[in-house]
Motif scaffolding. Structure first.
Motif, PDB file in Angstrom:
ATOM      1  N   LYS A  37       0.840  -1.200   0.000  1.00 18.20           N
ATOM      2  CA  LYS A  37       0.000   0.000   0.000  1.00 18.20           C
ATOM      3  C   LYS A  37       0.876   1.252   0.000  1.00 18.20           C
ATOM      4  O   LYS A  37       1.899   1.307   0.686  1.00 18.20           O
ATOM      5  N   TRP A  38       0.446   2.255  -0.763  1.00 15.58           N
ATOM      6  CA  TRP A  38       1.058   3.577  -0.762  1.00 15.58           C
ATOM      7  C   TRP A  38      -0.021   4.587  -0.394  1.00 15.58           C
ATOM      8  O   TRP A  38      -1.084   4.620  -1.018  1.00 15.58           O
ATOM      9  N   HIS A  39       0.245   5.406   0.627  1.00 12.56           N
ATOM     10  CA  HIS A  39      -0.694   6.460   1.038  1.00 12.56           C
ATOM     11  C   HIS A  39      -0.111   7.807   0.622  1.00 12.56           C
ATOM     12  O   HIS A  39       1.025   8.127   0.983  1.00 12.56           O
ATOM     13  N   TYR A  40      -0.880   8.599  -0.112  1.00 11.15           N
ATOM     14  CA  TYR A  40      -0.429   9.918  -0.561  1.00 11.15           C
ATOM     15  C   TYR A  40      -1.418  11.003  -0.117  1.00 11.15           C
ATOM     16  O   TYR A  40      -2.630  10.814  -0.213  1.00 11.15           O
ATOM     17  N   SER A  41      -0.879  12.124   0.342  1.00  9.42           N
ATOM     18  CA  SER A  41      -1.734  13.280   0.598  1.00  9.42           C
ATOM     19  C   SER A  41      -2.283  13.798  -0.723  1.00  9.42           C
ATOM     20  O   SER A  41      -1.689  13.605  -1.785  1.00  9.42           O
ATOM     21  N   SER A  42      -3.435  14.450  -0.658  1.00 11.28           N
ATOM     22  CA  SER A  42      -4.046  15.010  -1.856  1.00 11.28           C
ATOM     23  C   SER A  42      -4.820  16.257  -1.451  1.00 11.28           C
ATOM     24  O   SER A  42      -5.073  16.492  -0.274  1.00 11.28           O
ATOM     25  N   SER A  43      -5.177  17.064  -2.447  1.00 12.80           N
ATOM     26  CA  SER A  43      -5.973  18.268  -2.161  1.00 12.80           C
ATOM     27  C   SER A  43      -7.103  18.421  -3.176  1.00 12.80           C
ATOM     28  O   SER A  43      -7.600  19.513  -3.392  1.00 12.80           O
ATOM     29  N   ASP A  44      -7.494  17.297  -3.792  1.00 16.53           N
ATOM     30  CA  ASP A  44      -8.598  17.323  -4.770  1.00 16.53           C
ATOM     31  C   ASP A  44      -8.382  18.385  -5.843  1.00 16.53           C
ATOM     32  O   ASP A  44      -9.272  19.182  -6.146  1.00 16.53           O
ATOM     33  N   ASN A  45      -7.176  18.405  -6.418  1.00 14.88           N
ATOM     34  CA  ASN A  45      -6.844  19.369  -7.472  1.00 14.88           C
ATOM     35  C   ASN A  45      -7.092  20.817  -7.045  1.00 14.88           C
ATOM     36  O   ASN A  45      -7.536  21.656  -7.826  1.00 14.88           O
ATOM     37  N   GLY A  46      -6.805  21.108  -5.769  1.00 13.68           N
ATOM     38  CA  GLY A  46      -6.930  22.470  -5.278  1.00 13.68           C
ATOM     39  C   GLY A  46      -8.281  22.805  -4.694  1.00 13.68           C
ATOM     40  O   GLY A  46      -8.475  23.903  -4.183  1.00 13.68           O
ATOM     41  N   SER A  47      -9.236  21.860  -4.702  1.00 12.69           N
ATOM     42  CA  SER A  47     -10.577  22.143  -4.175  1.00 12.69           C
ATOM     43  C   SER A  47     -10.687  21.902  -2.682  1.00 12.69           C
ATOM     44  O   SER A  47     -11.738  22.146  -2.089  1.00 12.69           O
ATOM     45  N   ALA A  48      -9.609  21.409  -2.062  1.00  9.73           N
ATOM     46  CA  ALA A  48      -9.609  21.128  -0.623  1.00  9.73           C
ATOM     47  C   ALA A  48      -8.309  21.642  -0.021  1.00  9.73           C
ATOM     48  O   ALA A  48      -7.329  21.855  -0.726  1.00  9.73           O
ATOM     49  N   PRO A  49      -8.306  21.861   1.309  1.00  7.06           N
ATOM     50  CA  PRO A  49      -7.057  22.277   1.963  1.00  7.06           C
ATOM     51  C   PRO A  49      -5.955  21.253   1.708  1.00  7.06           C
ATOM     52  O   PRO A  49      -6.227  20.069   1.480  1.00  7.06           O
ATOM     53  N   GLY A  63       7.684  19.891 -13.831  1.00  6.51           N
ATOM     54  CA  GLY A  63       8.953  20.496 -13.443  1.00  6.51           C
ATOM     55  C   GLY A  63       8.789  21.767 -12.650  1.00  6.51           C
ATOM     56  O   GLY A  63       9.751  22.359 -12.194  1.00  6.51           O
ATOM     57  N   PHE A  64       7.582  22.199 -12.470  1.00  2.00           N
ATOM     58  CA  PHE A  64       7.285  23.329 -11.589  1.00  2.00           C
ATOM     59  C   PHE A  64       6.154  22.901 -10.685  1.00  2.00           C
ATOM     60  O   PHE A  64       5.364  22.017 -11.011  1.00  2.00           O
ATOM     61  N   THR A  65       6.077  23.461  -9.505  1.00  2.00           N
ATOM     62  CA  THR A  65       5.169  22.967  -8.482  1.00  2.00           C
ATOM     63  C   THR A  65       3.853  23.725  -8.486  1.00  2.00           C
ATOM     64  O   THR A  65       3.831  24.952  -8.425  1.00  2.00           O
ATOM     65  N   PHE A  66       2.748  23.000  -8.541  1.00  2.00           N
ATOM     66  CA  PHE A  66       1.419  23.573  -8.371  1.00  2.00           C
ATOM     67  C   PHE A  66       1.025  23.440  -6.901  1.00  2.00           C
ATOM     68  O   PHE A  66       1.230  22.393  -6.295  1.00  2.00           O
ATOM     69  N   PRO A  67       0.419  24.474  -6.318  1.00  2.00           N
ATOM     70  CA  PRO A  67      -0.024  24.343  -4.925  1.00  2.00           C
ATOM     71  C   PRO A  67      -1.026  23.208  -4.746  1.00  2.00           C
ATOM     72  O   PRO A  67      -1.122  22.624  -3.677  1.00  2.00           O
ATOM     73  N   GLU A  68      -1.791  22.879  -5.801  1.00  2.00           N
ATOM     74  CA  GLU A  68      -2.812  21.845  -5.670  1.00  2.00           C
ATOM     75  C   GLU A  68      -2.299  20.456  -6.040  1.00  2.00           C
ATOM     76  O   GLU A  68      -3.064  19.498  -6.126  1.00  2.00           O
ATOM     77  N   ALA A  69      -0.991  20.320  -6.290  1.00  4.01           N
ATOM     78  CA  ALA A  69      -0.457  19.024  -6.691  1.00  4.01           C
ATOM     79  C   ALA A  69      -0.608  18.003  -5.572  1.00  4.01           C
ATOM     80  O   ALA A  69      -0.559  18.333  -4.386  1.00  4.01           O
ATOM     81  N   ASP A  70      -0.797  16.730  -5.943  1.00  2.79           N
ATOM     82  CA  ASP A  70      -0.877  15.667  -4.951  1.00  2.79           C
ATOM     83  C   ASP A  70       0.490  15.401  -4.346  1.00  2.79           C
ATOM     84  O   ASP A  70       1.519  15.755  -4.902  1.00  2.79           O
ATOM     85  N   GLY A  71       0.465  14.728  -3.194  1.00  2.00           N
ATOM     86  CA  GLY A  71       1.699  14.363  -2.516  1.00  2.00           C
ATOM     87  C   GLY A  71       1.897  15.209  -1.259  1.00  2.00           C
ATOM     88  O   GLY A  71       1.148  16.145  -1.006  1.00  2.00           O
TER      89      GLY A  71
END
Length: 297
Positions: A26-38, A179-187
């Protein structure tokens, strides 16, 4: 002859750890629903569910579950992978074939060529290039794993954020990253676990989910886990007439106790040192629950 033997032994012992995605991993990753959640409010769970055949290739099916901020649970398209020698391959749905995902047999300065996971604006430009910046070691229990650190080159806009590690993959998310970071990116990755090791890479609990007005519930397992603070004994009880397997890991991911039980059992930790431990429960070779235990004498 002696040096040849040593090289052979070195090769054998350096490759004794399991391959990528063993069943039950199992791999658990944080997510933010593509920016729709904290940030980190939701999470994605990848599970190595079963062996299968796709496009004539024997591979593992990785089931993906997305636990969303609004309380919903959705199941994205599964992921298919297999490992051959020192390379992990993934199935690209767009191109309907397998491409390299992680390459472990590398040296510093190597240039690795990957295939873009989507159809780019210019369909002729389908390759992405990364450079191996360094190769370090990642120790978990009795395993010494390679950590490959890379950076993008040749104006490529994709790379592995945080490199990638044997067994675990990328410590940010499973797939190639921008190659650039989105605030809503998963992980990033919170935890990795299989039947032999447990690795926690984030201060966030593996299955933590902040919900909007909906209380987050633990997985329904009909099993109670209780650590008695007076005698440091863990009591496990279940109403199921089924064989439950347990693994106990220390904070470094080393398995120290394992066993099976049907209705109830007790694990004596009175001789263990104070600290954090992780109790992993599985049934029919599938991990279904991990509990964090804090031992204080």
């Amino acid at each position: 002859m002696k040096s040849t033997l040593l090289l052979i032994l070195s090769f054998i012992f350096s490759n004794t750890h399991a391959q990528f995605a063993p069943l039950g991993a199992k791999w658990h990753y944080s997510s933010s629903d593509n920016g729709s959640a904290p940030s980190g409010a939701t999470y994605k769970l990848f599970e190595s569910e079963k062996d299968t055949v796709l496009a004539g290739v024997n591979c593992k099916k990785l089931k993906i579950t997305h636990f969303k901020y609004n309380g919903d649970t959705i199941f994205p398209v599964p992921f298919f992978v297999y490992q051959s020698n020192d390379t992990v391959f993934y199935f690209n749905d767009v191109y309907s074939r397998f491409f390299p995902l992680y390459i472990f047999n590398v040296n510093v300065g190597d240039t690795l060529v990957y295939h873009t996971p989507y159809i780019p604006t210019n369909p002729a430009d389908t390759n992405l290039y990364v450079r191996v910046d360094s190769v370090t070691k990642f120790i978990s229990g009795s395993d010494t794993l390679k950590h490959i650190w890379t950076s993008s080159i040749l104006n490529t806009v994709l790379f592995f954020d945080g490199g990638y590690i044997e067994l675990l993959g990328c410590p940010n998310v499973m797939f190639h990253q921008a190659g650039f970071t989105f605030p809503e990116a998963d992980g990033p990755m919170r935890c990795y676990e299989d039947s032999s090791i447990f690795i926690k890479k984030s201060s966030t609990n593996c299955d933590y989910r902040l919900t909007s007005g909906i209380s987050a519930e633990k997985e329904n397992s009909s099993i109670s886990v209780y650590l008695n603070p007076n005698n440091q004994i863990v009591q496990l009880k279940t109403s199921e007439n089924a064989s439950i397997h347990y693994n106990l890991f220390d904070a470094n991911g080393k398995r120290i106790i394992q066993g099976n039980f049907n209705f109830e059992t007790a694990i004596d930790l009175s001789r263990n040192t104070d600290g954090i431990y992780y109790l992993q429960l599985s049934k029919e070779n599938k991990i279904f629950r991990t509990e964090k235990l804090s031992l204080i004498h």
